[in-house]
Design a protein around this motif. Structure first.
Motif, short mmCIF file in Angstrom:
data_model
loop_
_atom_site.label_atom_id
_atom_site.label_comp_id
_atom_site.label_asym_id
_atom_site.label_seq_id
_atom_site.Cartn_x
_atom_site.Cartn_y
_atom_site.Cartn_z
N TYR A 22 0.97 -1.20 -0.03
CA TYR A 22 0.07 0.15 -0.08
C TYR A 22 0.85 1.33 -0.17
O TYR A 22 1.87 1.21 0.34
N LEU A 23 0.27 2.29 -0.34
CA LEU A 23 0.85 3.65 -0.89
C LEU A 23 -0.10 4.53 0.19
O LEU A 23 -1.16 4.69 -0.09
N VAL A 24 0.42 5.42 0.94
CA VAL A 24 -0.52 6.56 1.93
C VAL A 24 -0.01 7.74 1.50
O VAL A 24 1.02 8.28 1.35
N THR A 25 -1.06 8.60 0.89
CA THR A 25 -1.00 9.95 0.45
C THR A 25 -1.90 10.80 1.11
O THR A 25 -2.73 10.45 2.13
N GLU A 26 -1.67 11.98 0.96
CA GLU A 26 -2.60 13.03 1.91
C GLU A 26 -4.15 12.70 1.16
O GLU A 26 -4.29 12.57 0.04
N TYR A 27 -4.99 13.18 2.12
CA TYR A 27 -6.43 12.70 1.67
C TYR A 27 -6.92 14.28 1.21
O TYR A 27 -6.88 15.28 1.92
#
Length: 446
Positions: free
Chosen positions: A139-144
């Motif tokens: 998984y990759l986490v980015t700003e919402y």
């Protein structure tokens, strides 16, 4: 309290304790799962998405330190979820590579996307926060980004005005200029990859198909057409290795065309047909759909969509400068995101709605129904072009749609009139008439 599937899943997931469920049952005076779930959602203990998953018996709603709270949508590389960090409490978006797509090639592409996005820091580009692996799930986490994407905004509320479209697209252009300055080409600029916040701010997203302009050696998709058929530049189609910043500018021009008209430049037909028209034809004049557009604004779109890269607007920064005169300071996106009509998939399971394979065969699109914008914006291409094409030959292509030239178009935008054909036709009529006249006179002569 009975041991229903919902109650068992809720307790096992760790979201709700047995004591909390008992208190809810006592409060609502009912043991019905639907009533209990609705009460828990209303109280803020769980979200609607989590309630759906618990009703289905799914109990794992975490990825590493992130608690999944909602389903955002489907991208070319996988699903996107809304999540909260269990320590920091920060909301974020988590892109997940589905297990069934977790091949060596897809994992390499996903890791490459993570490395690309990790180095980006611009107010007009979605920032990456984190990345990880939970079991077999990457998984990759980015700003919402609260709000919606530009495609959904237009589909739900209609085409934007010149000032609102200029504001959104000029911000996207600044984000692309930032990427171009560090040598990065997006390759998949389209309305679905421009996120718009409720107050009208725009950010470029989905860097998954991007490549470095200085070399393609580390790109597993080098030499293939990647992107979305409705927004591909002619040079991407003819020679995918020759792409540069100008390719993104063409795609952004197609995006601006869609934003102010509500129509893709070349609706109908399959991906192969769209590619042919990008290379050979001119779309309908934008004022056919938006009569209030000024001539200078239309010329800006046309200059972004020039077939020859050398004749296009030279840079994304210049696009932003030319659009600046129409920009408003801000506008409110007062069109709330509607809830999904169907149950969202669990983490790591592929959703067919809107799915598009990055490395699969090119998809075939259905012709649009009345009022639709083409319906195939998500059709991803990878097996067309330079040596990699295995699709039908030109003789097998469906007939191209007629593209009349609007009288209001600037003369330099029109196709050259076929003077030779017209002169030949007149000469043929004249010679045929004279021949017929002499024949009749000879026949009537005494």
């Amino acid at each position: 309290m009975d041991n229903s599937l919902f109650k068992q899943s809720a307790i096992k997931s760790g979201l709700i304790s047995k004591t909390q469920i008992e208190k809810v049952i006592e409060k609502v005076e009912s043991d019905d799962d639907a009533i209990i779930a609705a009460t828990l959602v209303k109280s803020g203990l769980i979200t609607e998405y989590q309630a759906q998953q618990l009703h289905a018996g799914r109990t794992k709603l975490t990825l590493g330190p992130y608690l999944i709270t909602d389903w955002i949508g489907q991208g070319g590389m996988g699903q996107v979820f809304k999540a909260v960090h269990n320590v920091m409490g920060r909301e974020c978006a988590v892109k997940v590579l589905p297990l069934e797509k977790s091949t060596a090639l897809s994992r390499d592409s996903f890791a490459r996307e993570i490395r690309l996005q990790a180095g980006l820091d611009c107010p007009y580009v979605v920032r990456a926060f984190d990345a990880g692996q939970d079991g077999n799930v990457h998984y990759l986490v980015t700003e919402y980004i609260p709000g919606t994407d530009l495609r959904k905004l237009v589909r739900r509320g209609g085409a934007l005005s010149m000032s609102h479209a200029a504001l959104v697209v000029s911000q996207a252009a600044r984000g692309l200029q930032y990427a171009h300055d560090i040598g990065l080409i997006h390759r998949d600029v389209k309305p679905g990859n421009i996120l718009v916040t409720p107050d009208g701010r725009a950010k470029v997203s989905d860097i998954g198909l991007a490549t470095w302009s200085m070399g393609l050696d580390d790109d597993p998709r080098a030499g293939k057409i990647v992107g979305t058929a409705d927004y591909l530049s002619p040079e991407q189609i003819r020679n995918p290795r020759s792409i540069g910043p100008a390719s993104d500018i063409y795609s952004l021009g197609c995006t601006l065309y869609y934003t102010v008209t509500g129509k893709v430049p070349f609706p109908g037909g399959d991906s192969k047909s769209k590619c042919k028209r990008h290379c050979e034809q001119t779309p309908w004049h934008p004022r056919k759909f938006a009569p209030d557009l000024s001539e200078d604004f239309v010329d800006t779109i046309a200059d972004m969509m020039e077939k020859d890269p050398a004749r296009r607007i030279a840079s994304a920064a210049e696009v932003a400068e030319r659009l600046e005169s129409w920009c408003t300071t801000s506008f409110e996106v007062d069109r709330p995101i509607e809830r999904q009509a169907w149950t969202a998939p669990p983490i790591g399971i592929e959703s067919e709605e809107g799915a598009a394979s990055v490395e699969g065969a090119s998809e075939t699109s259905r012709p649009p129904k009345a009022g639709e914008d083409g319906g195939d914006e998500n059709a991803q291409l990878s097996s067309l072009g330079s040596g990699a094409a295995s699709g039908p030959s030109d003789s097998q292509l469906p007939p191209l749609l007629d593209q009349p030239v609007d009288p209001a178009m600037a003369r330099r935008r029109r196709r050259p009139f076929p003077i030779g054909f017209f002169v030949g036709l007149l000469l043929g009529i004249l010679i045929g008439g004279l021949t017929a006249l002499f024949s009749v006179r000879e026949y009537l002569a005494p």
